[in-house]
Design a protein around this motif. Sequence first.
Motif, short mmCIF file in Angstrom:
data_model
loop_
_atom_site.label_atom_id
_atom_site.label_comp_id
_atom_site.label_asym_id
_atom_site.label_seq_id
_atom_site.Cartn_x
_atom_site.Cartn_y
_atom_site.Cartn_z
N HIS A 179 63.02 35.58 58.60
CA HIS A 179 63.72 36.76 58.09
C HIS A 179 63.32 38.03 58.82
CE1 HIS A 179 65.31 34.72 54.42
NE2 HIS A 179 64.28 33.92 54.66
N CYS A 180 62.54 37.92 59.91
CA CYS A 180 62.08 39.14 60.59
C CYS A 180 63.25 39.87 61.25
CB CYS A 180 60.98 38.84 61.60
SG CYS A 180 61.52 38.17 63.18
N ALA A 181 63.10 41.17 61.41
CA ALA A 181 64.16 41.99 62.01
C ALA A 181 64.49 41.54 63.43
CB ALA A 181 63.75 43.46 61.99
N SER A 182 63.48 41.11 64.18
CA SER A 182 63.71 40.69 65.55
C SER A 182 64.60 39.45 65.60
CB SER A 182 62.37 40.41 66.25
OG SER A 182 62.57 40.06 67.59
N CYS A 183 64.30 38.44 64.79
CA CYS A 183 65.13 37.23 64.76
C CYS A 183 66.53 37.53 64.23
CB CYS A 183 64.47 36.14 63.91
SG CYS A 183 63.14 35.26 64.77
N ARG A 184 66.61 38.39 63.22
CA ARG A 184 67.92 38.75 62.68
C ARG A 184 68.76 39.43 63.76
NH1 ARG A 184 65.12 41.33 58.56
NH2 ARG A 184 66.30 43.21 59.01
N HIS A 185 68.16 40.33 64.47
CA HIS A 185 68.88 41.05 65.52
C HIS A 185 69.30 40.10 66.63
CE1 HIS A 185 69.06 45.07 67.93
NE2 HIS A 185 70.23 44.51 67.78
N TRP A 186 68.40 39.23 67.07
CA TRP A 186 68.70 38.29 68.14
C TRP A 186 69.80 37.31 67.72
CZ3 TRP A 186 68.32 37.65 73.13
CH2 TRP A 186 68.44 36.37 73.69
N SER A 187 69.73 36.81 66.49
CA SER A 187 70.70 35.81 66.04
C SER A 187 71.99 36.43 65.51
CB SER A 187 70.09 34.92 64.95
OG SER A 187 69.88 35.66 63.76
N ALA A 188 72.00 37.74 65.33
CA ALA A 188 73.17 38.45 64.79
C ALA A 188 73.54 37.94 63.40
CB ALA A 188 74.36 38.37 65.74
N GLY A 189 72.53 37.61 62.62
CA GLY A 189 72.75 37.13 61.26
C GLY A 189 71.65 37.62 60.34
N PRO A 190 71.81 37.44 59.04
CA PRO A 190 70.82 37.93 58.09
C PRO A 190 69.56 37.07 58.01
CG PRO A 190 72.59 36.85 56.92
CD PRO A 190 72.99 36.90 58.38
N VAL A 191 69.60 35.88 58.62
CA VAL A 191 68.45 34.97 58.62
C VAL A 191 68.61 34.03 59.81
CG1 VAL A 191 69.56 33.30 57.06
CG2 VAL A 191 67.07 33.43 57.14
N ASN A 192 67.49 33.57 60.37
CA ASN A 192 67.52 32.67 61.51
C ASN A 192 66.97 31.31 61.09
OD1 ASN A 192 67.78 32.02 64.36
ND2 ASN A 192 65.56 32.02 64.38
N ALA A 193 67.79 30.27 61.23
CA ALA A 193 67.35 28.90 60.93
C ALA A 193 66.70 28.31 62.18
CB ALA A 193 68.53 28.05 60.48
N PHE A 194 65.40 27.99 62.09
CA PHE A 194 64.67 27.51 63.27
C PHE A 194 64.22 26.06 63.11
CE2 PHE A 194 61.35 29.50 60.62
CZ PHE A 194 60.42 28.48 60.54
N THR A 195 64.00 25.45 64.27
CA THR A 195 63.33 24.15 64.33
C THR A 195 62.25 24.31 65.40
OG1 THR A 195 64.80 23.19 66.03
CG2 THR A 195 65.46 22.92 63.73
N LEU A 196 61.01 24.02 65.05
CA LEU A 196 59.89 24.18 65.98
C LEU A 196 59.46 22.83 66.54
CD1 LEU A 196 57.72 26.82 64.09
CD2 LEU A 196 59.25 27.20 66.02
N TRP A 197 59.33 22.77 67.86
CA TRP A 197 59.03 21.54 68.58
C TRP A 197 57.82 21.74 69.49
CZ3 TRP A 197 62.62 17.46 67.99
CH2 TRP A 197 63.80 17.80 67.32
N GLN A 198 57.14 20.64 69.80
CA GLN A 198 56.14 20.67 70.85
C GLN A 198 56.90 20.97 72.15
OE1 GLN A 198 52.81 20.49 70.41
NE2 GLN A 198 53.34 20.49 68.25
N PRO A 199 56.41 21.88 72.98
CA PRO A 199 57.16 22.28 74.19
C PRO A 199 57.58 21.13 75.10
CG PRO A 199 55.35 23.77 73.82
CD PRO A 199 55.18 22.65 72.82
N HIS A 200 56.75 20.10 75.24
CA HIS A 200 57.08 19.01 76.14
C HIS A 200 58.24 18.15 75.62
CE1 HIS A 200 54.38 16.92 73.33
NE2 HIS A 200 55.03 15.82 73.68
N THR A 201 58.66 18.34 74.37
CA THR A 201 59.76 17.55 73.82
C THR A 201 61.12 18.22 73.98
OG1 THR A 201 59.58 18.45 71.58
CG2 THR A 201 58.19 16.53 72.12
N VAL A 202 61.14 19.45 74.50
CA VAL A 202 62.40 20.18 74.71
C VAL A 202 62.59 20.38 76.21
CG1 VAL A 202 63.65 22.34 74.27
CG2 VAL A 202 62.14 21.39 72.51
#
Length: 144
Positions: free
Chosen positions: A31-54
Amino acid sequence: MSDQKSYSGRCFCGAVGIVATGEPATMGYCHCASCRHWSAGPVNAFTLWQPHTVRVTKGGEHVENYQKSDTSVRKFCELCGGHLYTDHPTWGLTDVSAVLLPDLDYVPALHINYQESVLPIRDGLPKYRDMPVEMGGSGDLLPE
């Protein structure tokens, strides 16, 4: 040969393809302002992965970076501006927006930066004021 499931995604125009393999470390809402601004939405739905899996599977030459802070390096397609993923070097994780992985069964576990929320969500999930202790936050929870 790996028997782990892979989830494919792409940018808005399709020039860049990505794949995430295995299962995410966690999923949730920011819900942070940075994620909201980047996603252009009121909330950002994330999925966090180990870097080597992406990994980028197509169009790597079109991937650009934007780094606003030490905690996030956002990746996007230079052709369409479509979001791809965000590296979080301080946490050792990569965030792939849930919307980019349509075959992933999105099961959120928590809300982070809920003190900045502009869209209250009553879903019974933990609402962290900032972040869990493991991510460098206070670990303080807020009521729904």
